[in-house]
Scaffold this active site. Structure first.
Site, mmCIF file in Angstrom:
data_model
loop_
_atom_site.group_PDB
_atom_site.id
_atom_site.type_symbol
_atom_site.label_atom_id
_atom_site.label_comp_id
_atom_site.label_asym_id
_atom_site.label_seq_id
_atom_site.Cartn_x
_atom_site.Cartn_y
_atom_site.Cartn_z
ATOM 1 N N GLU A 111 1.362 -1.028 0.174
ATOM 2 C CA GLU A 111 0.102 0.197 -0.374
ATOM 3 C C GLU A 111 0.673 1.281 0.125
ATOM 4 O O GLU A 111 2.302 0.603 0.228
ATOM 5 C CB GLU A 111 -0.952 -0.004 0.940
ATOM 6 C CG GLU A 111 -1.501 -1.081 1.533
ATOM 7 C CD GLU A 111 -2.505 -1.065 2.179
ATOM 8 O OE1 GLU A 111 -1.908 -0.355 3.575
ATOM 9 O OE2 GLU A 111 -2.627 -2.580 3.000
ATOM 10 N N LYS A 113 2.538 5.016 1.351
ATOM 11 C CA LYS A 113 1.757 5.280 3.328
ATOM 12 C C LYS A 113 1.693 6.877 2.485
ATOM 13 O O LYS A 113 2.026 7.395 2.186
ATOM 14 C CB LYS A 113 3.507 5.420 3.630
ATOM 15 C CG LYS A 113 3.193 5.919 4.885
ATOM 16 C CD LYS A 113 4.904 5.696 5.388
ATOM 17 C CE LYS A 113 4.460 5.631 7.738
ATOM 18 N NZ LYS A 113 4.327 7.320 7.781
ATOM 19 N N LYS A 309 10.498 4.114 2.883
ATOM 20 C CA LYS A 309 10.553 5.430 3.130
ATOM 21 C C LYS A 309 11.307 5.785 2.365
ATOM 22 O O LYS A 309 12.310 5.749 1.555
ATOM 23 C CB LYS A 309 10.926 6.122 4.553
ATOM 24 C CG LYS A 309 10.453 5.984 5.701
ATOM 25 C CD LYS A 309 9.565 6.998 6.046
ATOM 26 C CE LYS A 309 8.468 7.048 6.958
ATOM 27 N NZ LYS A 309 8.466 8.581 7.651
ATOM 28 N N CYS A 403 16.429 48.219 7.819
ATOM 29 C CA CYS A 403 14.968 47.523 7.203
ATOM 30 C C CYS A 403 14.920 47.935 5.989
ATOM 31 O O CYS A 403 15.281 48.607 5.409
ATOM 32 C CB CYS A 403 13.681 48.519 7.748
ATOM 33 S SG CYS A 403 12.058 47.946 6.754
ATOM 34 N N CYS A 427 6.556 52.625 7.840
ATOM 35 C CA CYS A 427 7.695 50.959 6.842
ATOM 36 C C CYS A 427 6.366 50.668 6.219
ATOM 37 O O CYS A 427 5.186 49.695 6.482
ATOM 38 C CB CYS A 427 7.436 50.043 7.805
ATOM 39 S SG CYS A 427 8.640 48.682 7.106
#
Ligand code: AMP
Ligand code: ZN
Length: 665
Positions: A111, A113, A309, A403, A427
């Site tokens: 199957e 996963k 996996k 910034c 800002c």
């Protein structure tokens, strides 16, 4: 035809259409016709409450609120799976089980996963009765009402199956449904969900099942659990589960040998990106149920099954530049701009670098060759640097100090992983972001105004903050790009209408850091007006249930800013709701303070939802299931027999609808 027969007929028809559409992926009726039939059934059920059935297709739309999900001990433990990562691992596993069984002639079911949240469904006499999450494997949370909204899960089984059994599966969000949800969220200025798996499992714990009903969840089944020995093999039990209505993926395959298992693994390793949902591997199970029993379990997993996996897909590419993004709250996110590269079926150009610590930890620098991986997350991750390819003139990354938008020096408070731009009012992305949040659907829900238009209005200098919206005039908007008289009027109408939005949503709309939807609701209920909230001191704030230091401090910071207070005064002068409305206060009392209610059955004088609201408005709590903490059960017609029995064993007072109304009036 009698009413009862008509009800039965409609239920059967609707169940069949649901099955055709959600399990077989085959449309047999138009949405319109389906709705007409559903409406008719709803009406008949309302007029004839004696035929109420918790498994009627009308019960799939949701509407029940669960505040606390009851913990339920699993009748059969929900184990994990052992993992394997190579063919050698699988061969070792095969050797181990062959030795225990004493045979080399074993069959396997292969199957996929499925990557979601596991769920245990209980059926009795062909009827769905309960859904419980895996939790820690020994006990999980009962999420029946939420799971019932998933259309591919049958509420009534058709045909011959085992009488009482549990069936296990994975609740998933298919990729296209997930993408659609995210498009909607972005259009509403909400942050996108990160990956389908977490979103699926988060959906199961939403309090409002009507919200769950809106999500395109699906459920793929993989294990029948029963003490009956009706089937000889796992494969057979799944095929029969499919026949009675369960969605068992067609991808499951019987393998006569471990070589056939390898074929399955290879096939899906290559093809997994063609699937409509995510998968991270394959699960291989010994097919013969008697063999399964002989093999049994280790302390954490069955010996008769193993997961294989897939390797996470990885590529390497050049990191051209690190840039910085400013969010609505001023949070800075560093972004890796990559040389475009193909990964897991999409072209990747950007990856998030999370924060300064992450960059430092991995020593990521511009012009480095980096490894990019697509794990469960939608946004790819940089997992490391190929140091052999680092250019000689490479220099360590110096994190932004100012910034990128307004050049203000960034700050970082202790314990916070992110840097912030503190220049809230100057800002640009913060200013625009706050207004976009203000108008979004869960906040002021302003129709006729979208995120891009906010941007435009700002650039044209028509608005600087959310209060300015209420000063806008149609004449100012018409000349804007892509605007016409009609759309301008709609926008003004939408803004005008937002003055009716209740206080709790306005409070959320203000964009106070850490004050999300739920916190805003709590604060509104407790403080009743913005004035009470803005004048509350730290001690008063943290005394409120579930308000901690962080939220309290953020509210204090907000209220001690003069600019914020001016904004609030302006909103007030425009008539925006800054206190709980009188109407909603009228019916609120503390009469039921500290009392926990369970509502069960069908009512005549008010709807279930009205009843629940009445309990909460009077200070009581509504719980979805009976426990020792329950004080009263408000019982309508057709209260479930199992609830009745439970109430009696715990000696909980059962009161009628009328008793309840007397109690609060
Ligand atoms: P793990 O969480 O890694 O221990 O893996 C066990 C989980 O895999 C189970 O709890 C299931 O939720 C999930 N799972 C997904 N697909 C399957 C499948 N076909 N058979 C068994 N478990 C599965
Ligand atoms: Zn800034």
């Amino acid at each position: 035809m009698s009413v009862q027969e008509r009800i039965e007929l409609l239920r059967n028809e609707l169940n069949q259409h649901n099955y055709n559409y959600y399990v077989l992926d085959d449309t047999t009726i138009s949405d319109f016709e389906f709705d007409i039939k559903l409406k008719e059934l709803e009406k008949l059920e309302q007029e004839n409450p004696e035929y109420f059935d918790a498994n009627s297709p009308t019960q799939r739309v949701g509407g029940t609120i669960t505040k606390n999900f009851e913990t339920i001990v699993h009748k059969n433990r929900m184990y994990s799976l052992d993992n394997s990562y190579s063919k050698e691992d699988l061969l070792d596993w095969e050797k181990r089980i062959q030795k225990i069984i004493g045979s080399t002639d074993l069959e396997y079911t292969c199957e996929l996963k499925y990557d979601g949240a596991s769920i245990n469904l209980t059926y009795e006499n062909g009827r769905f009765v309960k859904a419980v999450t895996r939790g820690d494997g020994f006990q999980g949370d009962e999420v029946t009402n939420n799971v019932k909204t998933i259309r591919s899960i049958p509420l009534l089984l058709k045909g011959d199956f085992i009488t009482d059994f549990e069936i296990r599966g994975e609740i998933i969000l298919p990729l296209d449904g997930f993408a659609k949800m995210n498009q909607e969220r972005l259009a509403n200025n909400e942050e996108a969900y990160r990956n389908p798996r977490n979103t699926a499992s988060g959906s199961l714990k939403l309090q409002d099942s009507a919200e769950v009903a809106k999500r395109p969840l699906d459920c793929l089944l993989y294990q029948v659990v029963t003490s009956e020995r009706k089937y000889k093999t796992h494969f057979e039990s799944l095929e029969n589960a499919r026949k009675v209505g369960f969605k068992v993926p067609e991808t499951i395959t019987l393998a006569k040998s471990i070589d056939e298992v390898f074929e399955f693994v290879n096939y899906w390793d290559a093809k997994r990106h063609d699937l409509p949902y995510e998968t991270d591997g394959v699960v291989i199970k010994v097919n013969n149920l008697q063999h399964q029993e002989e093999l049994g379990y280790t302390s954490k997993a069955p010996r008769w099954a193993i997961a294989y996996k897939f390797k996470a897909e990885q590529v390497s590419t050049i990191l051209n530049e690190i840039t910085y993004q400013v969010g609505r709250t001023g949070a800075i996110t560093p972004v890796a701009n990559l040389e475009p590269v193909q990964l897991a079926g999409t072209t990747v150009k950007r990856a998030s670098l999370h924060n300064a610590d992450q960059i430092e930890k991995l020593d990521i620098r511009e012009n480095d060759t980096v490894f990019v991986e697509k794990g469960g997350e939608i946004i790819p991750k940089i997992i490391g640097v190929d140091f052999t390819k680092r250019p000689e003139d490479s220099k360590p990354t110096i994190y932004a100090t100012n910034c990128p938008e307004c050049n203000t020096e960034l700050v970082r408070t202790a314990g916070d992983a992110k840097h912030y731009c503190p220049n809230q009012f100057g800002c640009a992305p913060q200013i625009t972001g706050r207004i976009q949040h203000f108008i979004s659907r869960k906040a002021m829900d302003i129709e006729g105004l979208g995120g891009e238009t906010v941007d435009l209005l700002r650039k044209e200098g028509l608005i600087e903050n959310y209060a300015d919206l209420y000063d806008l005039k149609v004449e100012q908007i018409i000349p804007l790009e892509r605007m016409a008289e009609k759309s301008a009027q709609n926008m003004i109408k939408g803004i005008e209408k937002s003055k009716e939005i209740p206080f709790e949503k306005v409070l959320f709309a203000l964009g106070i850091r850490f004050v999300g939807e739920t916190v805003a609701k709590k604060l509104a209920k407790h403080f009743k007006s913005i004035d009470n909230l803005m004048t509350a001191d730290f001690e008063t704030l943290i005394a409120v249930d579930e308000i901690g230091d962080r939220i309290a401090q953020s509210i204090i910071d907000f209220s001690s800013d003069l600019g914020n207070m001016q904004l609030i005064n302006r909103l007030k002068s425009f008539g925006v709701q800054l206190e709980v409305s009188q109407e909603s206060l009228v019916n609120q009392t503390d009469k039921l303070q500290g009392q926990v209610f369970v509502v069960s059955g069908v009512f005549h004088q008010m709807s279930r939802n009205e009843l629940k609201k009445a309990i909460e408005d009077n200070g009581g709590k509504v719980s979805s299931s009976i426990s020792k903490k329950t004080n009263f059960i408000v019982a309508g017609d057709n209260m479930g027999p199992s609830k009745l029995a439970k109430a009696e064993t715990l000696s909980i007072a059962i009161i009628s609808e009328q008793d309840f109304i007397d109690k609060i009036s």
